[in-house]
Design a protein around this motif. Structure first.
Motif, PDB file in Angstrom:
ATOM      1  N   VAL A 132       1.274  -1.074  -0.119  1.00 35.52           N
ATOM      2  CA  VAL A 132       0.033  -0.124   0.247  1.00 35.52           C
ATOM      3  C   VAL A 132       0.711   1.343  -0.032  1.00 35.52           C
ATOM      4  CG1 VAL A 132      -1.601   0.761   1.039  1.00 35.52           C
ATOM      5  CG2 VAL A 132      -1.837  -1.478   1.135  1.00 35.52           C
ATOM      6  N   ALA A 134       1.149   5.828  -0.178  1.00 35.38           N
ATOM      7  CA  ALA A 134       1.107   6.577   0.216  1.00 35.38           C
ATOM      8  C   ALA A 134       0.978   7.950  -1.277  1.00 35.38           C
ATOM      9  CB  ALA A 134       1.427   7.624   1.168  1.00 35.38           C
ATOM     10  N   GLU A 281       3.050   4.701   5.349  1.00 36.22           N
ATOM     11  CA  GLU A 281       2.997   3.227   4.305  1.00 36.22           C
ATOM     12  C   GLU A 281       3.695   3.040   5.712  1.00 36.22           C
ATOM     13  OE1 GLU A 281       5.814   4.243   0.842  1.00 36.22           O
ATOM     14  OE2 GLU A 281       4.315   5.498  -0.008  1.00 36.22           O
ATOM     15  N   PHE A 284       0.787   1.244   7.007  1.00 32.83           N
ATOM     16  CA  PHE A 284      -0.725   0.262   5.736  1.00 32.83           C
ATOM     17  C   PHE A 284      -0.268  -0.699   5.364  1.00 32.83           C
ATOM     18  CE2 PHE A 284      -1.176   4.856   3.318  1.00 32.83           C
ATOM     19  CZ  PHE A 284      -2.105   5.441   4.010  1.00 32.83           C
ATOM     20  N   GLN A 287      -1.413  -2.513   8.093  1.00 38.61           N
ATOM     21  CA  GLN A 287      -2.880  -2.917   8.168  1.00 38.61           C
ATOM     22  C   GLN A 287      -3.057  -3.987   6.654  1.00 38.61           C
ATOM     23  OE1 GLN A 287      -5.551   0.200   7.374  1.00 38.61           O
ATOM     24  NE2 GLN A 287      -3.813   1.497   8.484  1.00 38.61           N
ATOM     25  N   THR A 430      -3.251   1.959  -3.862  1.00 38.34           N
ATOM     26  CA  THR A 430      -3.179   2.916  -2.998  1.00 38.34           C
ATOM     27  C   THR A 430      -3.602   2.884  -1.499  1.00 38.34           C
ATOM     28  OG1 THR A 430      -5.094   3.860  -3.592  1.00 38.34           O
ATOM     29  CG2 THR A 430      -3.144   5.133  -4.881  1.00 38.34           C
ATOM     30  N   TYR A 431      -4.138   3.441  -1.117  1.00 40.52           N
ATOM     31  CA  TYR A 431      -4.655   2.838   0.254  1.00 40.52           C
ATOM     32  C   TYR A 431      -6.218   2.926  -0.051  1.00 40.52           C
ATOM     33  CZ  TYR A 431      -6.218   3.364   4.808  1.00 40.52           C
ATOM     34  OH  TYR A 431      -6.990   3.206   6.675  1.00 40.52           O
TER      35      TYR A 431
END
Length: 441
Positions: A132, A134, A281, A284, A287, A430-431
């Motif tokens: 992912v 940013a 990041e 991310f 996650q 992307t997020y």
């Protein structure tokens, strides 16, 4: 005593125990002899009651107690000696024809066994490991939020474009009553934002939830409704205005940079954006790792086939809690917990196959890292080793914390194992794209 296993199927067995007089006779006589000086029977002095009367009065209860002790101990040792890997604990079978006067006392126990199964961590799958990033839009948005967050609020009489509103969303039917602060650009449709223009404190604006935001999941944040409720939610909600503010944006200068990241860490707008990208990041990646762990977990549960002793476990669930469950309640509880049980077994097999072990040093290292991260979040960026290890020692003295942290260490080790073995497809997103993929939309 004779003990044997009777297999019913691959995961259900019965342990049959036959107890004879010699297995408990000596201990029963010892207990009766101990009882004689204390026995009281009408017509006899205390301590002078004939043995046959003592046996008649106390013998049956003593026999039952001593036989149960013999059976319990023998059952425990048998399970250990046979190296039985049980689910739950043995359940005594009820025998309506059982008699304590029989020459041979037969006890039967139902047991459920951990199933034997093959675990293929490298099975073909469609699992995706997300990278992912940013993007510029996210970074610019974060810069704007920082300027607004550290800017100066200026109270206003009337709502205008770009102003912030604080107030309460309500809908009596759905039980919605949530205070929120937002700017008018959160709404998907400009016509919705325009409803607020010119309003004052105390005014009530009614909007509809359908298509209110670009992403329906924002309803969870602003209305505090559940994820299950946001999809297709189509209701009117009232917003009562309680405060109106414009914002004098903070200047992007060294004072602000030092306040955000510490003296000298960031010295320009370019460095600020690079820092935002780096920090975002990292979050991310965490996650994405959790999603990967969840996706691999779901895949293994769905594709690793084995039988559980379901009927045994439902009966066992009726007996183990503080409150005994009815058969119907046990059925519901089993349905709720079956998936978790299956993954516990898969997790154990994965760790055994890969020779993964959790040592105290693993636990201590993980706890130390977690403590340092938590201290950094509260501005303690350079704690001494002595300070950190003191906190670690206190945390690891709490057994509940040890269990919680051990589970996290296991999850971390399994994640690394799955990254290596599961061969997921790597995809950079992307997020926003990641969030859409996470919710299956």
């Amino acid at each position: 005593m004779d003990i044997k296993r009777v297999a019913l199927d691959a995961v259900n067995e019965t342990i049959v125990m036959t107890v004879v007089h010699m297995d408990y006779k000596g201990q029963v006589q010892k207990r009766i002899n101990e009882k004689m000086p204390l026995a009281t029977v009408k017509g006899f002095r205390k301590g002078a009651v004939p043995k046959d009367l003592v046996e008649k009065q106390y013998g049956k209860a003593i026999k039952q107690e001593e036989v149960q002790k013999v059976v319990d101990l023998a059952l425990e040792r048998f399970v250990q000696s046979e190296r039985l890997n049980l689910l739950g604990t043995p359940l005594a079978k009820v025998n309506e024809n059982f008699s304590w006067d029989a020459e041979e006392l037969v006890f039967e126990y139902e047991i459920g066994l951990v199933p034997s199964f093959e675990l293929d961590l490298e099975a073909k799958n469609s699992i995706v490991k997300y990278i992912v990033t940013a993007d510029d839009k996210l970074i610019e948005g974060q810069v704007a939020r920082i300027q607004k967050q550290f800017g100066k609020a200026v109270p206003q009489e009337v709502v205008g474009a770009g102003f912030d509103l604080t107030g309460t969303f309500t809908n009596e039917e759905k039980g919605i009553n949530n205070t929120a602060t937002f700017s008018l650009d959160i709404f998907k449709d400009k016509a919705t934002a325009d409803k607020f223009i010119g309003k004052k404190v105390g005014d009530v604006v009614t909007v509809n939830t359908k298509g209110l935001f670009a992403d329906d999941h924002q309803l969870m944040d602003y209305l505090k409704v559940s994820h299950d409720d946001v999809h297709g939610l189509d209701i009117d909600i009232d917003f009562t205005i309680e405060a109106i503010n414009s914002t004098e944006l903070a200047e992007l200068n060294q004072e602000l940079f030092d306040k955000l990241f510490g003296p000298g860490s960031v010295a320009s707008l370019e460095e600020l954006k690079a820092k935002i990208k780096e920090d975002a990041e990292i979050q991310f990646a965490q996650q994405a790792d959790q999603k990967l762990l969840g996706d691999v977990t779901e895949f293994l549960i769905e594709n690793t086939k084995f039988d559980l002793p379901a009927e045994f476990l439902k009966k066992w669930l009726q007996t183990v809690g503080e409150k005994q469950l009815s058969p119907a309640e046990a059925e519901v509880e089993y349905a709720r917990s079956e998936k978790g049980l299956r993954f516990q077994l898969i997790e154990g097999r994965a760790m055994a196959q890969s020779d993964i072990k959790i040592t105290f040093e693993d636990l201590k290292s993980f706890t130390t890292k977690s403590i340092r991260q938590q201290m950094a979040q509260f501005g303690q960026t350079n704690p001494t080793d002595e300070e950190v290890q003191g906190i670690v020692a206190r945390v690891l003295a709490n057994q509940d914390e040890v269990k919680r942290l051990s589970d996290q260490v296991v999850a971390e080790k399994l994640l690394e194992l799955f990254k290596e073995k599961a061969n997921p497809t790597t995809k950079e997103v992307t997020y926003e794209e990641f969030i859409a993929a996470s919710y299956g939309e």
